[in-house]
Design an enzyme around this catalytic site. Structure first.
Site, PDB file in Angstrom:
ATOM      1  N   ARG A  19       1.549  -0.292  -1.479  1.00  0.00           N
ATOM      2  CA  ARG A  19       2.822  -0.546  -0.801  1.00  0.00           C
ATOM      3  C   ARG A  19       3.768   0.634  -0.974  1.00  0.00           C
ATOM      4  NH1 ARG A  19       5.604  -5.797  -2.500  1.00  0.00           N
ATOM      5  NH2 ARG A  19       5.043  -5.001  -4.533  1.00  0.00           N
ATOM      6  N   ASN A  37       4.306  -8.482   0.955  1.00  0.00           N
ATOM      7  CA  ASN A  37       2.885  -8.774   0.785  1.00  0.00           C
ATOM      8  C   ASN A  37       2.635 -10.252   0.600  1.00  0.00           C
ATOM      9  OD1 ASN A  37       3.911  -8.977  -1.789  1.00  0.00           O
ATOM     10  ND2 ASN A  37       2.200  -7.983  -2.763  1.00  0.00           N
TER      11      ASN A  37
END
Length: 118
Positions: A19, A37
């Protein structure tokens, strides 16, 4: 022309660094939006906004993955332009709140400091 894309990425294992990797790549390309997420399904959700050619390059770049994380599949669909001003990671799934029973509460200690005999 400014466009938006909603991107879903499935990865092989939970990689927290991925990420951050795609966040930095998006900031380098002057994109804005959000990254979150779904931990339970090993999926990353991205809402990105920027120029059309830049967006295509970004999608191609993140579909390759990183040295530490393999991308299994990527699905990019046109999204709604909401005129974001930054590109950030947000927490989609908060930690569950655990209530503490009255007998499990931590005890507090108090200390008194004083001068005796004066």
């Amino acid at each position: 022309m400014r466009v938006a894309a909603d991107i879903r990425i499935s990865i092989d294992q939970p990689c927290k660094g991925f990420r951050f990797y795609i966040l930095n790549k998006g900031r380098e390309m002057n994109l804005c939006g959000s990254i979150s997420n779904e931990v339970s399904q090993h999926r990353i959700l991205i809402h990105a906004e920027g120029e059309e050619t830049t967006m295509q390059k970004y999608i191609e770049l993140i579909s390759k993955g990183s040295p530490y994380c393999k991308v299994l599949s990527i699905n990019a669909t046109p999204g709604e332009v909401i005129h974001c001003s930054r590109f950030d990671i947000i927490n989609q799934e908060p930690r569950p709140i655990r209530s503490i029973a009255p007998d499990e509460r931590p005890r507090r200690f108090a200390f008194k400091i004083g001068i005796f005999g004066l």
